[in-house]
Motif scaffolding. Structure first.
Motif, PDB file in Angstrom:
ATOM      1  N   UNK A   1       0.837  -1.198   0.000  1.00  0.00           N
ATOM      2  CA  UNK A   1       0.000   0.000   0.000  1.00  0.00           C
ATOM      3  C   UNK A   1       0.873   1.250   0.000  1.00  0.00           C
ATOM      4  N   UNK A   2       1.873   1.277   0.868  1.00  0.00           N
ATOM      5  CA  UNK A   2       2.746   2.451   0.954  1.00  0.00           C
ATOM      6  C   UNK A   2       3.497   2.675  -0.352  1.00  0.00           C
ATOM      7  N   UNK A   3       3.979   1.601  -0.972  1.00  0.00           N
ATOM      8  CA  UNK A   3       4.705   1.720  -2.241  1.00  0.00           C
ATOM      9  C   UNK A   3       3.795   2.234  -3.345  1.00  0.00           C
ATOM     10  N   UNK A   4       2.575   1.710  -3.406  1.00  0.00           N
ATOM     11  CA  UNK A   4       1.633   2.151  -4.443  1.00  0.00           C
ATOM     12  C   UNK A   4       1.259   3.613  -4.259  1.00  0.00           C
ATOM     13  N   UNK A   5       1.042   4.023  -3.009  1.00  0.00           N
ATOM     14  CA  UNK A   5       0.656   5.403  -2.746  1.00  0.00           C
ATOM     15  C   UNK A   5       1.765   6.371  -3.153  1.00  0.00           C
ATOM     16  N   UNK A   6       3.008   6.014  -2.829  1.00  0.00           N
ATOM     17  CA  UNK A   6       4.126   6.911  -3.168  1.00  0.00           C
ATOM     18  C   UNK A   6       4.403   6.937  -4.669  1.00  0.00           C
ATOM     19  N   UNK A   7       4.127   5.815  -5.352  1.00  0.00           N
ATOM     20  CA  UNK A   7       4.468   5.730  -6.772  1.00  0.00           C
ATOM     21  C   UNK A   7       3.367   6.238  -7.700  1.00  0.00           C
ATOM     22  N   UNK A   8       2.152   6.358  -7.202  1.00  0.00           N
ATOM     23  CA  UNK A   8       1.045   6.796  -8.055  1.00  0.00           C
ATOM     24  C   UNK A   8       1.227   8.240  -8.474  1.00  0.00           C
ATOM     25  N   UNK A   9       0.688   8.541  -9.650  1.00  0.00           N
ATOM     26  CA  UNK A   9       0.787   9.907 -10.158  1.00  0.00           C
ATOM     27  C   UNK A   9       0.116  10.883  -9.193  1.00  0.00           C
ATOM     28  N   UNK A  10       0.724  12.031  -9.025  1.00  0.00           N
ATOM     29  CA  UNK A  10       0.233  13.003  -8.067  1.00  0.00           C
ATOM     30  C   UNK A  10      -0.898  13.834  -8.656  1.00  0.00           C
ATOM     31  N   UNK A  11      -1.782  14.294  -7.784  1.00  0.00           N
ATOM     32  CA  UNK A  11      -2.765  15.268  -8.216  1.00  0.00           C
ATOM     33  C   UNK A  11      -2.047  16.563  -8.600  1.00  0.00           C
ATOM     34  N   UNK A  12      -2.536  17.189  -9.648  1.00  0.00           N
ATOM     35  CA  UNK A  12      -1.859  18.362 -10.213  1.00  0.00           C
ATOM     36  C   UNK A  12      -1.040  18.017 -11.432  1.00  0.00           C
ATOM     37  N   UNK A  13      -0.972  16.720 -11.770  1.00  0.00           N
ATOM     38  CA  UNK A  13      -0.236  16.282 -12.950  1.00  0.00           C
ATOM     39  C   UNK A  13      -1.136  16.374 -14.185  1.00  0.00           C
TER      40      UNK A  13
END
Length: 625
Positions: free
Chosen positions: A559-571
């Protein structure tokens, strides 16, 4: 009239684990209500006077005649089973013949009953398969109509001591007074308020398996619960769970195949019958399949609370029903919780009711005196069926989403046109195509979801056949990455090691548990030469590994890895990138929420948009024509 309530043979009594366990008013209500349901009742009224330890259950089911009323409260007397073989094909809620007898021992038991005028069989425990005769043997000389009701009072041994005619509608009214009068220790545990709460919970659990029944609960003469009947459990659940609306629920009904054991027994039975018919006319069925009962149909009914809309603080509405009774099944309950893993917020639990209606030969009811625990043969098979059904209900596809609304006026025009023409259009054509329906039932495909815009570089605006959706791009991508990591957790060797500092012994142990071995690289420094593949090219890889060192299990790390790797809002995203993300997101197993339990999309249905903008399908109406 033949007496169908009979005392069980000794060898059958010895095979039954125990009699009824009646340790509270709620337990007495449970036994009496199950009798009413077995009698085919569609309206049941429960009245309780907790301070007086008095309970009454009235139903409109098939009643009993006098001969069977005399036998009803005797020990081990029932119309449900007669031989040992019947224990392996139980299809009623009661079968041990101890309910009324136990109540007679614990209090003052009175039964009023009248057979209905239809001559239907009565399947209730301690009650008879009634047929309507011209006269009963009791009243041949007295001239009483056999269709009149009877009032019978029993002593503590279950023997009828008072018998008289009574004016009563078809059905049965059972009253138990002075309950536990000779057992005062059982009166000292629960207050009247607690007793009423327990009775309500008992009735809810029974009602959810019998949605067609109208239920009423009264405390004295004061109504305190009324359950409106429905066609499925989906319509009853909002009456029981506070804050849950019908739109928060998803209902699914599936046909189930036979379990491997039952399929093997069926094949053996067919083979044996063929052998017996062609070779050995007196051939006996092997013991392995002697109790097998060929099921007419097996099905699973599922009602879930959509995890993006409702969840609970406790797993009190994770319930399993088997053949019209809520039971405790740790294996299936754990399967339900596992199927909802990482869909609800932290420390929250799903709303889910699974009702299996399967062959009686798949079940051993003789495990608990109150029949709340059962043993399912082939439990792994049923776990797989439940898990697959929940996954199907959570998916985003035409099978579970609401159909495209067609205005009444347009629907009538289409129907009229189809009746006068040789063609069939839209939904009607598909519904008439049995092959198409079967293909649809076996296929979970993508919806026609088309990306059309991006709002604030955060929300993807998507159009589909029933309206418009807003999809939050970060958590949608997080769900995609999380399920990819669950399927394939890969570590990648890197040339330049990642240097970590200030790690405790517990953090080093946590990293080792994830397969991330670190080696000493100086004073309070450690080097990691393998990292999760998604983190390998990130500038913040050291921060990510330090974050992973604080979690104790692989799932939390994913979960932590997916959250950090997902595209950020504002992209900012192009239309093709948005469409690719939507397509990947739809294919995930649990697309409604992110791994932290946050809702991923917000739906605006066409009907909602039409209501907001006050649109009308009547041409000219807005012009005053």
């Amino acid at each position: 009239m033949p007496v169908t309530i009979q005392t069980l043979p000794t060898e059958v009594i010895n095979l039954i684990a125990a009699g009824e366990v009646i340790d509270s008013i709620a337990a007495a209500v449970r036994e009496l209500v199950e009798n009413s349901l077995d009698a085919g009742a569609t309206r049941i009224v429960v009245s309780v006077w907790p301070e007086q330890w008095r309970v009454q259950v009235a139903d409109n089911g098939t009643g009993m005649d006098l001969e069977n009323l005399r036998q009803a409260a005797s020990a081990h007397s029932t119309s449900k089973i007669t031989t040992e073989a019947d224990l392996y094909k139980i299809d009623t809620l009661g079968f041990r013949g101890e309910a009324l007898h136990s109540l007679a021992q614990l209090g003052c038991l009175e039964v009023l009953s009248r057979s209905n005028d239809l001559g239907l069989g009565d399947f209730s425990e301690n009650r008879e398969s009634a047929q309507t005769p011209a006269k009963s043997s009791f009243n041949k000389g007295g001239g009483e109509n056999a269709r009149s009701g009877w009032r019978v009072v029993y002593n503590n041994a279950g023997v009828a001591v008072e018998v008289e005619t009574a004016a009563i509608a078809p059905g049965t009214v059972v009253t138990v007074d002075n309950l536990f009068g000779n057992w005062p220790v059982r009166r000292s545990f629960l207050s009247p308020a607690q007793q009423m709460r327990s009775i309500q919970l008992t009735l809810q659990q029974i009602a959810i398996c019998h949605p067609h029944v109208n239920w009423q609960l009264r405390q004295g003469n004061t109504p305190c619960l009324h359950v409106t009947p429905g066609s499925t459990a989906e319509q009853l659940l909002p009456q029981f769970v506070r804050g849950v609306r019908a739109s928060d629920l998803q209902y699914l009904k599936l046909d189930l195949p036979a379990s491997p054991q039952n399929q093997k027994a069926a094949n053996l039975l067919i083979e044996t019958q063929l052998v017996g018919a062609t070779v050995k006319p007196n051939y006996q069925l092997p013991v392995a399949s002697s109790h097998f009962q060929m099921p007419n149909s097996q099905r699973l009914e599922l009602v879930i609370g959509l995890p993006d809309r409702c969840h609970r603080r406790r797993p009190d509405w994770v319930k399993v029903g088997v053949n019209r009774r809520v039971v405790r099944s740790p294996e299936l309950e754990q399967t339900i919780l596992s199927a909802f893993a990482r869909t609800c917020p932290r420390d929250r639990y799903p709303v889910c009711f699974v009702h299996l209606q399967i062959s009686p030969s798949e079940i051993d009811w003789n495990r608990h005196p109150a029949k709340v625990e059962i043993y399912l043969h082939e439990p792994s098979f049923w776990q797989a069926q439940v898990s697959a059904a929940i996954g199907r209900a959570l998916h985003l596809n035409d099978e579970v989403l609401p159909p495209v609304p067609i205005p009444d006026r347009v629907g009538k025009l289409l129907k009229a046109s189809e009746q006068k023409s040789a063609y069939s259009v839209g939904i009607s054509a598909r519904q008439n195509d049995a092959g198409g329906e079967q293909e649809k039932a076996n296929k979970i495909g993508l919806m026609e979801l088309r990306a059309i815009a991006q709002v604030h570089n955060t929300y993807i605006v998507a159009e589909h056949s029933s309206g418009m959706w807003l999809v939050e791009q970060h958590i949608a991508h997080e769900r995609v990455l999380y399920e990819q990591l669950c399927a394939d957790w890969q570590l990648k060797c890197i040339e330049k090691p990642v240097i970590l500092s200030q790690l405790s012994a517990l953090q080093i142990e946590n990293l080792s548990r994830l397969g991330l071995e670190v080696e000493s690289f100086g004073e309070q420094l450690w080097a990691a030469r393998e990292v999760p593949e998604l983190l390998a090219d990130r500038d913040d890889c050291a921060d990510a590994l330090f974050e992973l060192s604080k979690v104790a299990d692989l799932q939390a790390a994913q979960v932590a890895t997916a959250c950090r790797s997902a595209m950020r809002n504002g992209t900012p995203l192009s239309l093709s990138q948005m469409q690719n993300l939507l397509d990947e997101w739809q294919q995930t197993r649990n697309p409604r929420t992110c791994p932290h339990g946050r809702p991923i999309y917000f739906a605006l249905e066409e009907s909602t948009l039409a209501r907001i903008f006050r649109r009308s399908w009547v041409i000219g109406k807005s012009h005053g024509i």
